[in-house]
Design a protein around this motif. Structure first.
Motif, PDB file in Angstrom:
ATOM      1  N   ILE A   8       0.833  -1.207   0.000  1.00  0.00           N
ATOM      2  CA  ILE A   8       0.000   0.000   0.000  1.00  0.00           C
ATOM      3  C   ILE A   8       0.865   1.254   0.000  1.00  0.00           C
ATOM      4  O   ILE A   8       0.575   2.219  -0.710  1.00  0.00           O
ATOM      5  CB  ILE A   8      -0.970  -0.016   1.197  1.00  0.00           C
ATOM      6  CG1 ILE A   8      -2.009  -1.114   1.000  1.00  0.00           C
ATOM      7  CG2 ILE A   8      -1.654   1.336   1.372  1.00  0.00           C
ATOM      8  CD1 ILE A   8      -2.883  -1.372   2.201  1.00  0.00           C
ATOM      9  N   SER A   9       1.948   1.236   0.767  1.00  0.00           N
ATOM     10  CA  SER A   9       2.833   2.402   0.793  1.00  0.00           C
ATOM     11  C   SER A   9       3.546   2.581  -0.548  1.00  0.00           C
ATOM     12  O   SER A   9       3.747   3.714  -0.995  1.00  0.00           O
ATOM     13  CB  SER A   9       3.839   2.298   1.935  1.00  0.00           C
ATOM     14  OG  SER A   9       4.672   1.184   1.780  1.00  0.00           O
ATOM     15  N   CYS A  12       0.977   4.208  -2.908  1.00  0.00           N
ATOM     16  CA  CYS A  12       0.819   5.640  -2.622  1.00  0.00           C
ATOM     17  C   CYS A  12       2.049   6.423  -3.071  1.00  0.00           C
ATOM     18  O   CYS A  12       1.920   7.504  -3.670  1.00  0.00           O
ATOM     19  CB  CYS A  12       0.573   5.850  -1.132  1.00  0.00           C
ATOM     20  SG  CYS A  12      -0.994   5.175  -0.574  1.00  0.00           S
ATOM     21  N   ILE A  15       2.033   6.765  -6.908  1.00  0.00           N
ATOM     22  CA  ILE A  15       1.053   7.730  -7.396  1.00  0.00           C
ATOM     23  C   ILE A  15       1.525   9.154  -7.138  1.00  0.00           C
ATOM     24  O   ILE A  15       1.420  10.027  -8.005  1.00  0.00           O
ATOM     25  CB  ILE A  15      -0.325   7.459  -6.766  1.00  0.00           C
ATOM     26  CG1 ILE A  15      -0.883   6.150  -7.327  1.00  0.00           C
ATOM     27  CG2 ILE A  15      -1.285   8.614  -7.018  1.00  0.00           C
ATOM     28  CD1 ILE A  15      -2.141   5.675  -6.657  1.00  0.00           C
ATOM     29  N   VAL A  16       2.080   9.400  -5.950  1.00  0.00           N
ATOM     30  CA  VAL A  16       2.586  10.736  -5.620  1.00  0.00           C
ATOM     31  C   VAL A  16       3.738  11.110  -6.552  1.00  0.00           C
ATOM     32  O   VAL A  16       3.777  12.230  -7.083  1.00  0.00           O
ATOM     33  CB  VAL A  16       3.016  10.808  -4.142  1.00  0.00           C
ATOM     34  CG1 VAL A  16       3.814  12.066  -3.856  1.00  0.00           C
ATOM     35  CG2 VAL A  16       1.800  10.735  -3.234  1.00  0.00           C
TER      36      VAL A  16
END
Length: 69
Positions: A8-9, A12, A15-16
């Motif tokens: 999950i990290s 994220c 995407i960032v």
């Protein structure tokens, strides 16, 4: 549990990096985002394959290592 949090990290972070790289026109950030997003999908399979291969290996120690003992 740890693998899920790591996946999950990575999602994220990818995407960032992709958004920041696109807005600032940084190709290297977008490349990093692509690599992070690619590793996001394969991390668990690679880890499981490595562990399975390690457990099933019947590798022997090198003769150099045996001579030192």
């Amino acid at each position: 549990m740890f693998a899920q949090i790591l996946e999950i990290s990575l999602l994220c972070l990818g995407i960032v990096l992709l958004v920041v790289g696109y807005r600032r026109h940084h190709r290297n950030l977008m490349l990093a985002a692509a690599l992070v997003l690619m590793s996001f999908g394969t991390l668990q399979d690679v880890g499981r394959g490595f562990i399975d291969g390690y457990q099933q290996s019947d590798a022997r120690t090198l003769s150099v290592v045996q001579a030192i003992r």
